[in-house]
Design an enzyme around this catalytic site. Sequence first.
Site, PDB file in Angstrom:
ATOM      1  N   GLN A 100      22.368  81.223  17.857  1.00  0.00           N
ATOM      2  CA  GLN A 100      23.009  82.552  17.941  1.00  0.00           C
ATOM      3  C   GLN A 100      24.298  82.472  18.759  1.00  0.00           C
ATOM      4  O   GLN A 100      24.294  82.057  19.914  1.00  0.00           O
ATOM      5  CB  GLN A 100      22.067  83.592  18.559  1.00  0.00           C
ATOM      6  CG  GLN A 100      22.620  85.010  18.327  1.00  0.00           C
ATOM      7  CD  GLN A 100      21.867  86.112  19.031  1.00  0.00           C
ATOM      8  OE1 GLN A 100      21.519  85.963  20.205  1.00  0.00           O
ATOM      9  NE2 GLN A 100      21.621  87.220  18.346  1.00  0.00           N
ATOM     10  N   TYR A 186      27.441  93.922  23.010  1.00  0.00           N
ATOM     11  CA  TYR A 186      28.347  92.835  23.368  1.00  0.00           C
ATOM     12  C   TYR A 186      29.646  92.957  22.552  1.00  0.00           C
ATOM     13  O   TYR A 186      29.865  93.949  21.867  1.00  0.00           O
ATOM     14  CB  TYR A 186      27.634  91.484  23.233  1.00  0.00           C
ATOM     15  CG  TYR A 186      26.454  91.429  24.188  1.00  0.00           C
ATOM     16  CD1 TYR A 186      26.671  91.539  25.576  1.00  0.00           C
ATOM     17  CD2 TYR A 186      25.139  91.363  23.749  1.00  0.00           C
ATOM     18  CE1 TYR A 186      25.605  91.555  26.473  1.00  0.00           C
ATOM     19  CE2 TYR A 186      24.074  91.377  24.639  1.00  0.00           C
ATOM     20  CZ  TYR A 186      24.310  91.478  25.999  1.00  0.00           C
ATOM     21  OH  TYR A 186      23.263  91.512  26.883  1.00  0.00           O
ATOM     22  N   ARG A 233      23.588  89.563  13.073  1.00  0.00           N
ATOM     23  CA  ARG A 233      22.637  90.485  13.712  1.00  0.00           C
ATOM     24  C   ARG A 233      23.364  91.737  14.188  1.00  0.00           C
ATOM     25  O   ARG A 233      24.356  91.647  14.909  1.00  0.00           O
ATOM     26  CB  ARG A 233      21.942  89.827  14.903  1.00  0.00           C
ATOM     27  CG  ARG A 233      20.767  90.673  15.395  1.00  0.00           C
ATOM     28  CD  ARG A 233      19.986  89.993  16.510  1.00  0.00           C
ATOM     29  NE  ARG A 233      18.555  90.227  16.337  1.00  0.00           N
ATOM     30  CZ  ARG A 233      17.697  90.410  17.338  1.00  0.00           C
ATOM     31  NH1 ARG A 233      18.096  90.360  18.587  1.00  0.00           N
ATOM     32  NH2 ARG A 233      16.429  90.631  17.098  1.00  0.00           N
ATOM     33  N   GLY A 328      10.059  88.781  19.047  1.00  0.00           N
ATOM     34  CA  GLY A 328      10.684  88.335  20.274  1.00  0.00           C
ATOM     35  C   GLY A 328       9.646  88.020  21.334  1.00  0.00           C
ATOM     36  O   GLY A 328       9.178  86.873  21.460  1.00  0.00           O
ATOM     37  N   ARG A 329       9.266  89.043  22.094  1.00  0.00           N
ATOM     38  CA  ARG A 329       8.332  88.819  23.208  1.00  0.00           C
ATOM     39  C   ARG A 329       7.044  88.115  22.809  1.00  0.00           C
ATOM     40  O   ARG A 329       6.553  87.269  23.571  1.00  0.00           O
ATOM     41  CB  ARG A 329       8.077  90.144  23.939  1.00  0.00           C
ATOM     42  CG  ARG A 329       9.335  90.624  24.682  1.00  0.00           C
ATOM     43  CD  ARG A 329       9.281  92.087  24.987  1.00  0.00           C
ATOM     44  NE  ARG A 329       9.196  92.840  23.732  1.00  0.00           N
ATOM     45  CZ  ARG A 329       8.879  94.118  23.650  1.00  0.00           C
ATOM     46  NH1 ARG A 329       8.604  94.789  24.742  1.00  0.00           N
ATOM     47  NH2 ARG A 329       8.835  94.715  22.475  1.00  0.00           N
TER      48      ARG A 329
HETATM   49  C1  LIG Z   1      13.744  88.264  27.394  1.00  0.00           C
HETATM   50  C2  LIG Z   1      14.539  88.772  26.229  1.00  0.00           C
HETATM   51  C3  LIG Z   1      15.746  88.198  25.907  1.00  0.00           C
HETATM   52  C4  LIG Z   1      16.473  88.630  24.787  1.00  0.00           C
HETATM   53  N1  LIG Z   1      17.615  87.973  24.447  1.00  0.00           N
HETATM   54  C5  LIG Z   1      18.267  88.288  23.290  1.00  0.00           C
HETATM   55  C6  LIG Z   1      19.368  87.503  22.848  1.00  0.00           C
HETATM   56  O1  LIG Z   1      19.757  86.511  23.465  1.00  0.00           O
HETATM   57  N2  LIG Z   1      19.974  87.888  21.688  1.00  0.00           N
HETATM   58  C7  LIG Z   1      19.570  88.969  20.954  1.00  0.00           C
HETATM   59  O2  LIG Z   1      20.156  89.272  19.908  1.00  0.00           O
HETATM   60  N3  LIG Z   1      18.491  89.700  21.349  1.00  0.00           N
HETATM   61  C8  LIG Z   1      17.827  89.371  22.469  1.00  0.00           C
HETATM   62  N4  LIG Z   1      16.694  90.073  22.836  1.00  0.00           N
HETATM   63  C9  LIG Z   1      16.132  91.059  21.892  1.00  0.00           C
HETATM   64  C10 LIG Z   1      15.054  90.393  21.014  1.00  0.00           C
HETATM   65  O3  LIG Z   1      15.632  89.464  20.114  1.00  0.00           O
HETATM   66  C11 LIG Z   1      14.259  91.430  20.180  1.00  0.00           C
HETATM   67  O4  LIG Z   1      15.134  92.112  19.308  1.00  0.00           O
HETATM   68  C12 LIG Z   1      13.524  92.428  21.064  1.00  0.00           C
HETATM   69  O5  LIG Z   1      12.807  91.771  22.095  1.00  0.00           O
HETATM   70  C13 LIG Z   1      12.554  93.278  20.258  1.00  0.00           C
HETATM   71  O6  LIG Z   1      11.604  92.458  19.611  1.00  0.00           O
HETATM   72  P1  LIG Z   1      10.101  92.285  20.180  1.00  0.00           P
HETATM   73  O7  LIG Z   1       9.531  93.695  20.276  1.00  0.00           O
HETATM   74  O8  LIG Z   1       9.412  91.472  19.119  1.00  0.00           O
HETATM   75  O9  LIG Z   1      10.187  91.634  21.499  1.00  0.00           O
HETATM   76  C14 LIG Z   1      15.979  89.700  23.973  1.00  0.00           C
HETATM   77  C15 LIG Z   1      14.759  90.284  24.325  1.00  0.00           C
HETATM   78  C16 LIG Z   1      14.037  89.836  25.418  1.00  0.00           C
HETATM   79  C17 LIG Z   1      12.699  90.446  25.715  1.00  0.00           C
END
Ligand SMILES: Cc1cc2nc3c(=O)[nH]c(=O)nc-3n(C[C@H](O)[C@H](O)[C@H](O)COP(=O)(O)O)c2cc1C
Length: 370
Positions: A100, A186, A233, A328-329
């Site tokens: 990314q 961003y 994205r 994600g999480r």
């Molecule tokens: C610790 C953390 C770091 C994240 N870093 C990024 C990132 O670097 N780039 C991005 O597009 N989204 C980032 N996100 C968003 C996640 O990609 C994702 O969209 C978000 O956590 C929701 O999905 P989930 O409910 O499955 O966690 C981050 C989320 C978390 C929790």
Amino acid sequence: MSTTLFSPISVGELVLPHRIVMAPLTRSRAGQPGNVPTAMNVEYYRQRASAALIISEATQISQQGQGYAWTPGIYSKAQIEGWRAVADAVHDAGGRMFLQLWHVGRVSHPSFQPNGALPVAPSALPVPGKTFIEDANGNGVWTDVPTPQALGLDGIASIVADYRVAARNAIAAGMDGVEIHAGNGYLLDQFINSNSNHRTDSYGGNIENRARLLLEVVDAITSEVGAERVGVRLTPMGRFMGMGDDTPEQTFGYIAERLNAWKLAYLHLVEPAMVGNVKDDATDPRWDAMILSMRKAYHGILILAGGYDGSSAAHALAQGRADIIAFGRPFIGNPDLPERIMAGATLNTPDPTTFFGGTSLGYTDYPKLA
Ligand SMILES: Cc1cc2nc3c(=O)[nH]c(=O)nc-3n(C[C@H](O)[C@H](O)[C@H](O)COP(=O)(O)O)c2cc1C
């Protein structure tokens, strides 16, 4: 037969064996000095190689593009070598990986900028948020960000060039492709949203102008590495980092339609139920209609992320809401998430206190199923 999480799907020239993708996750554990991926980062991604596709943590395309302590880059020789070890390990374990590409724009601090300069943005408007810097003792601290400087046309052109080189570097490092991070408040998102872009030149004002930088970046990167290796994205109606747009349906509808021209690997949208990494309790009621109209407007593969579990993801695919779901999480706490979802197994709960920065604790020590 309806689509399930375990139906294979082609993405560009890759064949994904199932549809559980690892979402990009910043973990702030790059090696210092130089923000270089380390052996510990290699191990973290190797553990997660059973994802249909790993999308790496956001990775700055230049020093100017960095906004948080200890995030990795893809602009130095050492960083390319570091990422090569990651890509090799993921491939050896049978996986696939996109990197990314990230420029934070105004969400930065002079301590990250070349010559201690002010961070750059479409307009000199401060972000109503904080960033994470390293203090004199090497500890991370959350701090306010200053009012950024508005980019001139030369500055914009050199950022497009940085994206192009970063994409080339990612492929040279062995990545299967790149994802352009155009969400979460961003740089590219700051240009897209009307509340952070008050420019009066060809990069501001109407929707076409506000989308111009993203589309120029897409054009540069696809001509460099091939459209089949590029995803985008977006976080329409996301409110993280103070984002807001006067006419989001039109703005993001226009972008979805324009992106068809390149035949990209995919478009990746994040449900606005999340503001960055926390739950948004005020989801815009227009979102559901908007995702359906973006789904119609965009003719390629759609990935959706944000708050999914195995059963809601299966439901979304069966409904045709998306082609692929990114988690994600759940991937932080469960390196073998696809196997666990397939087996209906219990999931480990990820620990938010170790999300950003630190050691292997809360990073490479989550257990797989016995
Ligand atoms: C610790 C953390 C770091 C994240 N870093 C990024 C990132 O670097 N780039 C991005 O597009 N989204 C980032 N996100 C968003 C996640 O990609 C994702 O969209 C978000 O956590 C929701 O999905 P989930 O409910 O499955 O966690 C981050 C989320 C978390 C929790």
